[in-house]
Design a protein around this motif. Structure first.
Motif, mmCIF file in Angstrom:
data_model
loop_
_atom_site.group_PDB
_atom_site.id
_atom_site.type_symbol
_atom_site.label_atom_id
_atom_site.label_comp_id
_atom_site.label_asym_id
_atom_site.label_seq_id
_atom_site.Cartn_x
_atom_site.Cartn_y
_atom_site.Cartn_z
ATOM 1 N N MET A 31 43.972 -146.467 -17.066
ATOM 2 C CA MET A 31 43.835 -147.915 -17.123
ATOM 3 C C MET A 31 42.484 -148.282 -17.731
ATOM 4 S SD MET A 31 45.719 -149.033 -13.591
ATOM 5 C CE MET A 31 45.587 -150.765 -13.936
ATOM 6 N N GLY A 32 42.072 -147.469 -18.696
ATOM 7 C CA GLY A 32 40.816 -147.640 -19.402
ATOM 8 C C GLY A 32 40.853 -146.764 -20.633
ATOM 9 N N GLY A 33 39.721 -146.577 -21.263
ATOM 10 C CA GLY A 33 39.694 -145.785 -22.482
ATOM 11 C C GLY A 33 38.574 -144.770 -22.492
ATOM 12 N N PHE A 34 38.844 -143.648 -23.114
ATOM 13 C CA PHE A 34 37.848 -142.593 -23.298
ATOM 14 C C PHE A 34 38.000 -142.151 -24.740
ATOM 15 C CE2 PHE A 34 35.240 -139.001 -22.730
ATOM 16 C CZ PHE A 34 34.697 -139.009 -21.445
ATOM 17 N N GLY A 35 37.108 -142.631 -25.629
ATOM 18 C CA GLY A 35 37.356 -142.401 -27.045
ATOM 19 C C GLY A 35 36.180 -141.896 -27.830
ATOM 20 N N ASP A 36 36.483 -140.990 -28.747
ATOM 21 C CA ASP A 36 35.506 -140.488 -29.691
ATOM 22 C C ASP A 36 35.695 -141.256 -30.987
ATOM 23 O OD1 ASP A 36 33.824 -139.145 -31.375
ATOM 24 O OD2 ASP A 36 34.823 -137.206 -31.196
ATOM 25 N N LEU A 37 34.828 -142.234 -31.225
ATOM 26 C CA LEU A 37 34.889 -143.041 -32.431
ATOM 27 C C LEU A 37 33.878 -142.571 -33.467
ATOM 28 C CD1 LEU A 37 35.097 -146.536 -30.686
ATOM 29 C CD2 LEU A 37 36.959 -145.015 -31.350
ATOM 30 N N SER A 38 33.278 -141.398 -33.213
ATOM 31 C CA SER A 38 32.199 -140.923 -34.077
ATOM 32 C C SER A 38 32.692 -140.375 -35.406
ATOM 33 C CB SER A 38 31.374 -139.854 -33.362
ATOM 34 O OG SER A 38 32.125 -138.676 -33.150
ATOM 35 N N GLY A 39 33.905 -139.862 -35.444
ATOM 36 C CA GLY A 39 34.393 -139.240 -36.664
ATOM 37 C C GLY A 39 33.660 -137.937 -36.927
ATOM 38 N N PRO A 40 33.938 -137.311 -38.060
ATOM 39 C CA PRO A 40 33.254 -136.047 -38.369
ATOM 40 C C PRO A 40 31.789 -136.304 -38.721
ATOM 41 C CG PRO A 40 34.628 -136.714 -40.192
ATOM 42 C CD PRO A 40 34.902 -137.695 -39.080
ATOM 43 N N PRO A 41 30.953 -135.271 -38.593
ATOM 44 C CA PRO A 41 29.542 -135.438 -38.987
ATOM 45 C C PRO A 41 29.438 -135.909 -40.436
ATOM 46 C CG PRO A 41 29.860 -133.349 -37.847
ATOM 47 C CD PRO A 41 31.226 -133.929 -38.084
ATOM 48 N N THR A 42 28.540 -136.872 -40.679
ATOM 49 C CA THR A 42 28.369 -137.391 -42.038
ATOM 50 C C THR A 42 27.430 -136.528 -42.858
ATOM 51 O OG1 THR A 42 26.643 -138.875 -41.220
ATOM 52 C CG2 THR A 42 28.887 -139.771 -41.393
ATOM 53 N N THR A 43 26.628 -135.708 -42.188
ATOM 54 C CA THR A 43 25.819 -134.688 -42.863
ATOM 55 C C THR A 43 26.090 -133.377 -42.138
ATOM 56 O OG1 THR A 43 23.885 -135.108 -41.469
ATOM 57 C CG2 THR A 43 23.996 -136.307 -43.537
ATOM 58 N N PRO A 44 26.025 -132.268 -42.838
ATOM 59 C CA PRO A 44 26.348 -130.991 -42.194
ATOM 60 C C PRO A 44 25.398 -130.681 -41.039
ATOM 61 C CG PRO A 44 26.150 -130.724 -44.583
ATOM 62 C CD PRO A 44 25.695 -132.105 -44.253
ATOM 63 N N PRO A 45 25.941 -130.205 -39.904
ATOM 64 C CA PRO A 45 25.066 -129.803 -38.808
ATOM 65 C C PRO A 45 24.200 -128.622 -39.236
ATOM 66 C CG PRO A 45 27.351 -129.969 -38.070
ATOM 67 C CD PRO A 45 27.350 -130.085 -39.562
ATOM 68 N N PRO A 46 23.000 -128.495 -38.648
ATOM 69 C CA PRO A 46 22.167 -127.326 -38.956
ATOM 70 C C PRO A 46 22.921 -126.040 -38.625
ATOM 71 C CG PRO A 46 20.936 -128.935 -37.665
ATOM 72 C CD PRO A 46 22.364 -129.392 -37.706
ATOM 73 N N VAL A 47 22.620 -124.980 -39.355
ATOM 74 C CA VAL A 47 23.287 -123.694 -39.136
ATOM 75 C C VAL A 47 23.062 -123.251 -37.692
ATOM 76 C CG1 VAL A 47 23.334 -121.264 -39.815
ATOM 77 C CG2 VAL A 47 23.034 -123.052 -41.541
ATOM 78 N N GLY A 48 24.158 -122.913 -37.017
ATOM 79 C CA GLY A 48 24.077 -122.444 -35.639
ATOM 80 C C GLY A 48 23.923 -123.535 -34.604
ATOM 81 N N ALA A 49 23.956 -124.799 -35.009
ATOM 82 C CA ALA A 49 23.803 -125.894 -34.051
ATOM 83 C C ALA A 49 25.036 -125.977 -33.161
ATOM 84 C CB ALA A 49 23.598 -127.211 -34.778
ATOM 85 N N PRO A 50 24.846 -125.942 -31.840
ATOM 86 C CA PRO A 50 25.994 -126.034 -30.942
ATOM 87 C C PRO A 50 26.522 -127.466 -30.882
ATOM 88 C CG PRO A 50 23.991 -125.937 -29.668
ATOM 89 C CD PRO A 50 23.599 -125.770 -31.117
ATOM 90 N N PRO A 51 27.806 -127.626 -30.608
ATOM 91 C CA PRO A 51 28.369 -128.967 -30.520
ATOM 92 C C PRO A 51 27.991 -129.652 -29.205
ATOM 93 C CG PRO A 51 30.038 -127.356 -30.015
ATOM 94 C CD PRO A 51 28.813 -126.593 -30.423
ATOM 95 N N LEU A 52 28.159 -130.953 -29.194
ATOM 96 C CA LEU A 52 28.012 -131.752 -27.992
ATOM 97 C C LEU A 52 29.404 -131.882 -27.380
ATOM 98 C CD1 LEU A 52 26.377 -133.747 -26.163
ATOM 99 C CD2 LEU A 52 27.123 -135.537 -27.757
#
Length: 139
Positions: A94-115
């Motif tokens: 009865m609510g929302g849980f959403g990822d509106l971020s989309g894919p990274p707009t610049t490449p993550p640093p090499v080896g950077a762990p996700p959130l």
């Protein structure tokens, strides 16, 4: 000779991990911006209030950061930078849980762990947004 293994006397290596951290909001707003360290795990509990977690300048754990979010009749906004990979598996009831971020707009640093963002929104909402690091945060 004492008969003990020499390796028994060597302390284990330090992991660099810190204790879990948290944010709590009861009938008010909680805002975390600028230079702060959520640690490897950060719990967020919002009850009839709101929270904004701006992670664009936060010091995320090099081994990965997990946000555990519970919003009951309230809202949570999580802001990430352009190079953060987000994994979201929260649920809304009865609510929302959403990822509106989309894919990274610049490449993550090499080896950077996700959130990793997980949790529950009950009669509330959790939203993940992506913004440039120098953009003015939403009100």
């Amino acid at each position: 000779m004492s008969g003990s293994d020499p390796d028994d006397r060597v302390p284990p290596p330090a992991t660099g991990a810190v204790a879990p951290t948290s944010s709590f909001s009861l009938w008010r707003a909680t805002i975390r911006r600028g230079q702060w360290a959520p640690g490897p795990e950060h719990s967020v509990l919002v009850f009839m209030g709101g929270a904004e977690l701006d992670l664009r300048h936060a010091r995320l754990d090099p081994h990965g950061t997990t946000l555990r979010v519970v919003a009951v009749m309230g809202g949570v906004v999580i802001i990430v930078g352009p190079d953060v990979e987000v994994r979201c598996d929260g649920r809304g009831v009865m609510g929302g849980f959403g990822d509106l971020s989309g894919p990274p707009t610049t490449p993550p640093p090499v080896g950077a762990p996700p959130l990793h963002v997980t949790g529950l929104a009950l009669w509330g909402g959790v939203e993940i947004r992506r913004q440039d690091r120098d953009a003015i945060p939403p009100v």
